[in-house]
Every structure is written in structure tokens, then in C-alpha cells.
Write a protein that holds these residues in place. Structure first.
Motif, PDB file in Angstrom:
ATOM      1  N   ARG A   1       0.838  -1.212   0.000  1.00 17.20           N
ATOM      2  CA  ARG A   1       0.000   0.000   0.000  1.00 17.20           C
ATOM      3  C   ARG A   1       0.869   1.256   0.000  1.00 17.20           C
ATOM      4  N   SER A   2       1.953   1.219   0.778  1.00 16.60           N
ATOM      5  CA  SER A   2       2.872   2.361   0.794  1.00 16.60           C
ATOM      6  C   SER A   2       3.598   2.506  -0.537  1.00 16.60           C
ATOM      7  N   LEU A   3       4.019   1.382  -1.109  1.00 19.89           N
ATOM      8  CA  LEU A   3       4.704   1.418  -2.398  1.00 19.89           C
ATOM      9  C   LEU A   3       3.789   1.962  -3.495  1.00 19.89           C
ATOM     10  N   SER A   4       2.506   1.622  -3.419  1.00 18.23           N
ATOM     11  CA  SER A   4       1.566   2.011  -4.479  1.00 18.23           C
ATOM     12  C   SER A   4       1.379   3.526  -4.554  1.00 18.23           C
ATOM     13  N   GLN A   5       1.762   4.235  -3.508  1.00 17.67           N
ATOM     14  CA  GLN A   5       1.626   5.692  -3.484  1.00 17.67           C
ATOM     15  C   GLN A   5       2.848   6.398  -4.079  1.00 17.67           C
ATOM     16  N   LEU A   6       3.836   5.605  -4.519  1.00 19.22           N
ATOM     17  CA  LEU A   6       5.075   6.162  -5.051  1.00 19.22           C
ATOM     18  C   LEU A   6       5.194   5.869  -6.552  1.00 19.22           C
ATOM     19  N   LYS A   7       5.859   6.740  -7.256  1.00 15.79           N
ATOM     20  CA  LYS A   7       6.110   6.517  -8.689  1.00 15.79           C
ATOM     21  C   LYS A   7       7.470   5.831  -8.828  1.00 15.79           C
ATOM     22  N   ARG A   8       7.458   4.518  -8.698  1.00 11.61           N
ATOM     23  CA  ARG A   8       8.721   3.777  -8.694  1.00 11.61           C
ATOM     24  C   ARG A   8       8.907   2.873  -9.918  1.00 11.61           C
ATOM     25  N   GLU A   9       7.880   2.740 -10.757  1.00  9.12           N
ATOM     26  CA  GLU A   9       7.962   1.898 -11.953  1.00  9.12           C
ATOM     27  C   GLU A   9       8.482   0.498 -11.610  1.00  9.12           C
ATOM     28  N   LEU A  10       7.815  -0.128 -10.682  1.00  3.04           N
ATOM     29  CA  LEU A  10       8.244  -1.426 -10.168  1.00  3.04           C
ATOM     30  C   LEU A  10       7.591  -2.586 -10.914  1.00  3.04           C
ATOM     31  N   THR A  11       8.244  -3.739 -10.842  1.00  2.00           N
ATOM     32  CA  THR A  11       7.615  -4.999 -11.192  1.00  2.00           C
ATOM     33  C   THR A  11       7.367  -5.734  -9.878  1.00  2.00           C
ATOM     34  N   VAL A  12       6.116  -6.046  -9.594  1.00  2.00           N
ATOM     35  CA  VAL A  12       5.736  -6.686  -8.326  1.00  2.00           C
ATOM     36  C   VAL A  12       5.262  -8.108  -8.610  1.00  2.00           C
ATOM     37  N   ILE A  13       5.932  -9.072  -7.999  1.00  2.92           N
ATOM     38  CA  ILE A  13       5.550 -10.479  -8.111  1.00  2.92           C
ATOM     39  C   ILE A  13       4.992 -10.909  -6.764  1.00  2.92           C
ATOM     40  N   THR A  14       3.765 -11.399  -6.740  1.00  5.44           N
ATOM     41  CA  THR A  14       3.132 -11.715  -5.452  1.00  5.44           C
ATOM     42  C   THR A  14       2.188 -12.910  -5.558  1.00  5.44           C
ATOM     43  N   ASN A  15       1.976 -13.556  -4.431  1.00  7.61           N
ATOM     44  CA  ASN A  15       0.987 -14.630  -4.336  1.00  7.61           C
ATOM     45  C   ASN A  15      -0.262 -14.164  -3.604  1.00  7.61           C
ATOM     46  N   SER A  16      -0.331 -12.863  -3.316  1.00  8.47           N
ATOM     47  CA  SER A  16      -1.429 -12.291  -2.532  1.00  8.47           C
ATOM     48  C   SER A  16      -2.393 -11.509  -3.419  1.00  8.47           C
ATOM     49  N   ILE A  17      -3.674 -11.828  -3.320  1.00  6.83           N
ATOM     50  CA  ILE A  17      -4.697 -11.109  -4.077  1.00  6.83           C
ATOM     51  C   ILE A  17      -4.743  -9.647  -3.629  1.00  6.83           C
ATOM     52  N   GLY A  18      -4.654  -9.419  -2.323  1.00  6.01           N
ATOM     53  CA  GLY A  18      -4.692  -8.059  -1.789  1.00  6.01           C
ATOM     54  C   GLY A  18      -3.513  -7.221  -2.241  1.00  6.01           C
ATOM     55  N   VAL A  19      -2.320  -7.806  -2.185  1.00  4.29           N
ATOM     56  CA  VAL A  19      -1.119  -7.090  -2.628  1.00  4.29           C
ATOM     57  C   VAL A  19      -1.217  -6.768  -4.112  1.00  4.29           C
ATOM     58  N   ALA A  20      -1.660  -7.740  -4.913  1.00  6.33           N
ATOM     59  CA  ALA A  20      -1.797  -7.520  -6.359  1.00  6.33           C
ATOM     60  C   ALA A  20      -2.792  -6.401  -6.645  1.00  6.33           C
ATOM     61  N   SER A  21      -3.887  -6.371  -5.891  1.00  6.24           N
ATOM     62  CA  SER A  21      -4.935  -5.370  -6.115  1.00  6.24           C
ATOM     63  C   SER A  21      -4.445  -3.965  -5.807  1.00  6.24           C
ATOM     64  N   VAL A  22      -3.796  -3.797  -4.643  1.00  3.78           N
ATOM     65  CA  VAL A  22      -3.355  -2.456  -4.257  1.00  3.78           C
ATOM     66  C   VAL A  22      -2.162  -2.005  -5.100  1.00  3.78           C
ATOM     67  N   ALA A  23      -1.266  -2.928  -5.445  1.00  5.21           N
ATOM     68  CA  ALA A  23      -0.130  -2.565  -6.299  1.00  5.21           C
ATOM     69  C   ALA A  23      -0.598  -2.250  -7.714  1.00  5.21           C
ATOM     70  N   GLY A  24      -1.607  -2.993  -8.177  1.00  8.66           N
ATOM     71  CA  GLY A  24      -2.128  -2.798  -9.523  1.00  8.66           C
ATOM     72  C   GLY A  24      -2.818  -1.464  -9.725  1.00  8.66           C
ATOM     73  N   ALA A  25      -3.168  -0.793  -8.636  1.00 13.87           N
ATOM     74  CA  ALA A  25      -3.801   0.524  -8.737  1.00 13.87           C
ATOM     75  C   ALA A  25      -2.807   1.594  -9.175  1.00 13.87           C
ATOM     76  N   ASN A  26      -1.505   1.287  -9.091  1.00 13.67           N
ATOM     77  CA  ASN A  26      -0.484   2.226  -9.537  1.00 13.67           C
ATOM     78  C   ASN A  26      -0.178   1.953 -11.016  1.00 13.67           C
ATOM     79  N   PRO A  27      -0.444   2.897 -11.888  1.00 11.09           N
ATOM     80  CA  PRO A  27      -0.269   2.649 -13.331  1.00 11.09           C
ATOM     81  C   PRO A  27       1.188   2.460 -13.754  1.00 11.09           C
ATOM     82  N   THR A  28       2.132   2.827 -12.885  1.00  8.73           N
ATOM     83  CA  THR A  28       3.552   2.642 -13.237  1.00  8.73           C
ATOM     84  C   THR A  28       4.065   1.264 -12.842  1.00  8.73           C
ATOM     85  N   PHE A  29       3.231   0.463 -12.169  1.00  8.44           N
ATOM     86  CA  PHE A  29       3.649  -0.865 -11.726  1.00  8.44           C
ATOM     87  C   PHE A  29       3.227  -1.938 -12.724  1.00  8.44           C
TER      88      PHE A  29
END
Length: 260
Positions: A113-141
């Protein structure tokens, strides 16, 4: 080595090692093993017990063991501010453009959730539906969600398919949670979760464990890894001196984000 000349720190480490090896141990045996008086061992066990590193029993000690954990929806309602501080602190370890593996959990969710508020252009690999959802809200991820067997209690996937999928990728950093943290390292109560964490650790250049202070000094069902497999431990409060000393001896960076 003359055991009677050991420092208190060295004695504590040997005591914890003996208790982990035997699950429980007697004061008389520890005194004989270390070549010191029973009263010295008794004082050591009191200090280690107060630090939450073991359970004192009549005439000895056993390892403190966690046998159950609330589901993620319940955990997310507790220690809200503490998890938020940890989330912000751990997010600071991630640099622009990095590949980040994040496992399921209420504290790792706060990191995402904290990462999603930053413009970091990250690739996030996760097994969590919640993590994927909140990270996916950032268009640079770019978010990669692992396949696997869905655990509704944890809102994440686990199993052989998940582990094999994780092993296909390389990452700059893995961010994992745990049910408990002791001198033996982090451990977890969720079936299948430890295997996913180990796979992430093996594929990442560094690993940050994120845990609230209520996890200190306990063991859960399955050990994840040794302390020296962790680059950083991010938490909200200082652990007891005995546990801190063991963390530092392992070469792991302890990062405390308190509310003070």
C-alpha cells in the motif's frame, strides 16, 4: 574453550541453542554443560523468558510455540498504526525500477500500500490477491500474480504451482512476513506459506522481513529460514536486548520505525 569464562551474551546463545536442539532442557543439565552454577543458569532463563525467547518451566525451560493465528481479515484490524509505520519504512528500501517479490500477509499488504503511493515503476511479483490489487492501482507498476491453490483465509495462493512459478523469476528484493520471530529465525503457521517465502528468498538479491513487535520471541509451526538469510528486519519496536544481540550477530540490519 573455558565455558565458565563465557560472556553473558555467549551463554545466552548457547542456552538457546541447547533448548532448540532438545525442545526442553533442565537447569541442572545446562549448568553442567556450561560449567557454571545453577543459580547463574536460573538468572539467565529469567532474562531470556522476559525477552520472550523461551518459556520457563519448573527446573528448566522450553521454546515458546505459537499454534494458531487469526485469519488475515482479523489481523488487519489490529496494530493498524504499527503496520502502517512498518509499511512506510519497508517501502523506503525499494528503489525505482526494481523487481519486488511480496508474499501474502497483513503487514506485507501495508508495504504494498505504501509502495503504491510512489512513482517507482516497479515490477511486483506476489501470491497475494490483496497485494496484487493495491499494487495494480499504480499505473507505473507491472504486477505478476502467481498461480496456485487459493487460501480464502489468507486471500493468497500457495502450493507447488506457486513455488515453481516463483522460481522462474529473479528479483532485487523479497519482502516477506512471518507469524513469529525468534533466535531461530522467522517461522509461520499458515500451511504452505513458508515454502513460498523460501522460494522468494532464494530468487532475490536481498530479503526484508516485516513483523510487528508482538511476533518477537516466539516460534510457529514451520521455520522459514535462519536469521542470516535476512538482509533487513523492519519492525515497529525494539526487541529485547537478548534478541537484538542475536539479530546483530547474524549480520541482519534491524530497522525500527516507532511512533515516538
Amino acid at each position: 574453550m573455558d565455558q565458565s569464562r563465557l560472556s553473558k551474551k555467549e551463554r545466552h546463545q548457547l542456552i538457546l541453542s541447547e533448548v532448540r536442539r532438545s525442545a526442553s532442557i533442565r537447569i541442572s543439565r545446562l549448568a553442567l554443560r556450561l560449567g557454571v552454577a545453577g543459580e547463574t543458569i536460573r538468572r539467565d532463563l529469567i532474562e531470556l523468558g522476559d525477552a520472550g525467547l523461551l518459556n520457563r518451566t519448573y527446573g528448566g525451560a522450553t521454546i515458546s510455540l505459537v499454534t494458531s493465528e487469526p485469519v488475515i481479515a482479523e489481523r488487519s484490524l489490529t496494530m493498524i498504526e504499527e503496520r502502517a509505520r512498518i509499511g512506510r519504512g519497508a517501502a523506503g528500501l525499494v528503489e525505482k525500477g526494481q523487481i519486488v517479490m511480496i508474499d501474502g500477509g497483513s503487514t506485507t499488504y501495508e508495504v504494498a500500500r505504501s509502495l503504491s503511493q510512489l512513482k517507482r515503476e516497479l515490477t511486483v511479483i506476489t501470491n497475494s490477491i490483496g497485494v496484487a490489487s493495491v499494487a495494480g492501482a499504480n499505473p507505473t507498476f507491472r504486477v505478476i500474480l502467481c498461480p496456485g491453490t487459493y487460501d480464502s483465509r489468507e486471500a493468497s495462493v500457495v502450493g507447488e504451482d506457486t513455488v515453481e512459478f516463483v522460481r522462474r523469476y529473479n528479483a532485487d528484493i523479497a519482502i516477506i512476513g512471518a507469524s513469529s520471530l525468534s533466535a531461530d529465525g522467522p517461522s509461520d503457521m499458515i500451511p504452505g506459506a513458508a515454502a513460498v517465502k523460501r522460494a522468494m528468498i532464494a530468487r532475490a538479491l536481498s530479503t526484508a522481513l516485516v513483523v510487528t513487535n508482538d511476533k518477537f520471541g516466539r516460534n510457529s509451526l514451520e521455520r522459514v529460514c535462519a536469521l542470516d538469510a535476512l538482509s533487513d528486519i523492519v519492525t515497529d519496536r525494539e526487541p529485547q536486548p537478548a534478541l537484538r544481540a542475536i539479530i546483530e550477530a547474524a549480520g541482519t540490519e534491524l530497522r525500527v520505525f516507532s511512533g515516538a
